[in-house]
Design a protein around this motif. Sequence first.
Motif, PDB file in Angstrom:
ATOM      1  N   ASN A  21      32.233  43.149  44.566  1.00 53.13           N
ATOM      2  CA  ASN A  21      33.397  42.727  43.787  1.00 53.13           C
ATOM      3  C   ASN A  21      33.054  42.608  42.306  1.00 53.13           C
ATOM      4  OD1 ASN A  21      36.007  41.633  43.213  1.00 53.13           O
ATOM      5  ND2 ASN A  21      35.145  39.562  43.351  1.00 53.13           N
ATOM      6  N   THR A  22      31.873  42.065  42.023  1.00 50.48           N
ATOM      7  CA  THR A  22      31.444  41.886  40.637  1.00 50.48           C
ATOM      8  C   THR A  22      31.215  43.232  39.951  1.00 50.48           C
ATOM      9  OG1 THR A  22      30.424  39.747  41.167  1.00 50.48           O
ATOM     10  CG2 THR A  22      29.689  40.845  39.152  1.00 50.48           C
ATOM     11  N   HIS A  25      34.591  45.050  39.247  1.00 52.57           N
ATOM     12  CA  HIS A  25      35.412  44.519  38.158  1.00 52.57           C
ATOM     13  C   HIS A  25      34.664  44.469  36.825  1.00 52.57           C
ATOM     14  CE1 HIS A  25      37.907  43.066  41.538  1.00 52.57           C
ATOM     15  NE2 HIS A  25      38.888  43.115  40.659  1.00 52.57           N
ATOM     16  N   TRP A  59      39.134  39.621  39.815  1.00 51.91           N
ATOM     17  CA  TRP A  59      37.811  39.271  40.340  1.00 51.91           C
ATOM     18  C   TRP A  59      37.856  37.906  41.028  1.00 51.91           C
ATOM     19  CZ3 TRP A  59      34.294  35.400  38.503  1.00 51.91           C
ATOM     20  CH2 TRP A  59      32.989  35.495  39.019  1.00 51.91           C
ATOM     21  N   ASN A  63      37.175  36.821  45.027  1.00 54.52           N
ATOM     22  CA  ASN A  63      36.230  35.766  45.402  1.00 54.52           C
ATOM     23  C   ASN A  63      36.925  34.679  46.227  1.00 54.52           C
ATOM     24  OD1 ASN A  63      34.076  36.992  44.117  1.00 54.52           O
ATOM     25  ND2 ASN A  63      34.339  35.840  42.220  1.00 54.52           N
TER      26      ASN A  63
END
Length: 297
Positions: A21-22, A25, A59, A63
């Motif tokens: 995910n990090t 994005h 982002w 999370n």
Amino acid sequence: MLSILATPLRVGFSFSFIAANTVLHATPLLLLALLKLALPLPWLRRQLSYAIEFLARSWIDCNSLMMCRIGGARIVVHGQAELQAQGWYLVLCNHQSWVDIPVLQHVFNHRIPILKFFLKRELIWVPLLGLAWWALDFPFMRRYTRQQLEKNPQLRGKDREATRRACEKFRDLPVSVMNFVEGTRFTPAKQAQQGSPYAHLLLPRAGGVAFVLDAMGNLLQSLVDVTIVYPQGRPGMIDLLAGRVREVRVHLRSLPIPPELLGGDYDNDEAFRTRFQHWLNELWREKEATAAALENA
């Protein structure tokens, strides 16, 4: 055997999810930040800032999906606060765990502007995240110890100057300035070392809040007072990744910023400093009562 393997597998999956995910994005976010840095046109830079914040909110949404849907964390919000997506806020919170940060991001995402934390200067070197924080205009601060200040008196006031420069960036776009007033995470050892009279809190530090109000007080709409409690005990990030954070209780309230706390000289005006500390200590006494009520809710 399966139960022994379950936790490492869950932690590995959750970590991989957050890492992917990090990267997903942060990569376009950094490209937009470099474009913003290279272009001198104010109107275009403003639009790029909105695009960068859109990616940051996405982002956070992903999370939150991992934390609440996959990990099973239940975040219960108590109290009320008048919030707007386009506003200027000072957010004050007690600090229990590193889990506080994703919890706060989950609670406030899409409700107020992106939370901007004051970060230690060394954190800019955290892979990907450090550059993403820089792109989002998170202020990086150099902290001086008492020993450093005693050895080099010329360093006194540097933190205030750095705070003022950082806050100047927040005048063009709505912002939520986040401050963990205790300055560090709560532990029983720190509580005993400080002689804190509170069962759930460490002693508040007034200087950082005073500096922000001095730099931005005329812009800030209100103060958002946040209290976080973990009924099953203060978790670590591994507990969050392993799905062991079952419930988090969060209390919100909006408070006006007292006008007499604006425009004062916290460093050099003893009467103002005393008045400011008295106000913050009273806020903290109320927060202790709120934390106790949340724990027993």
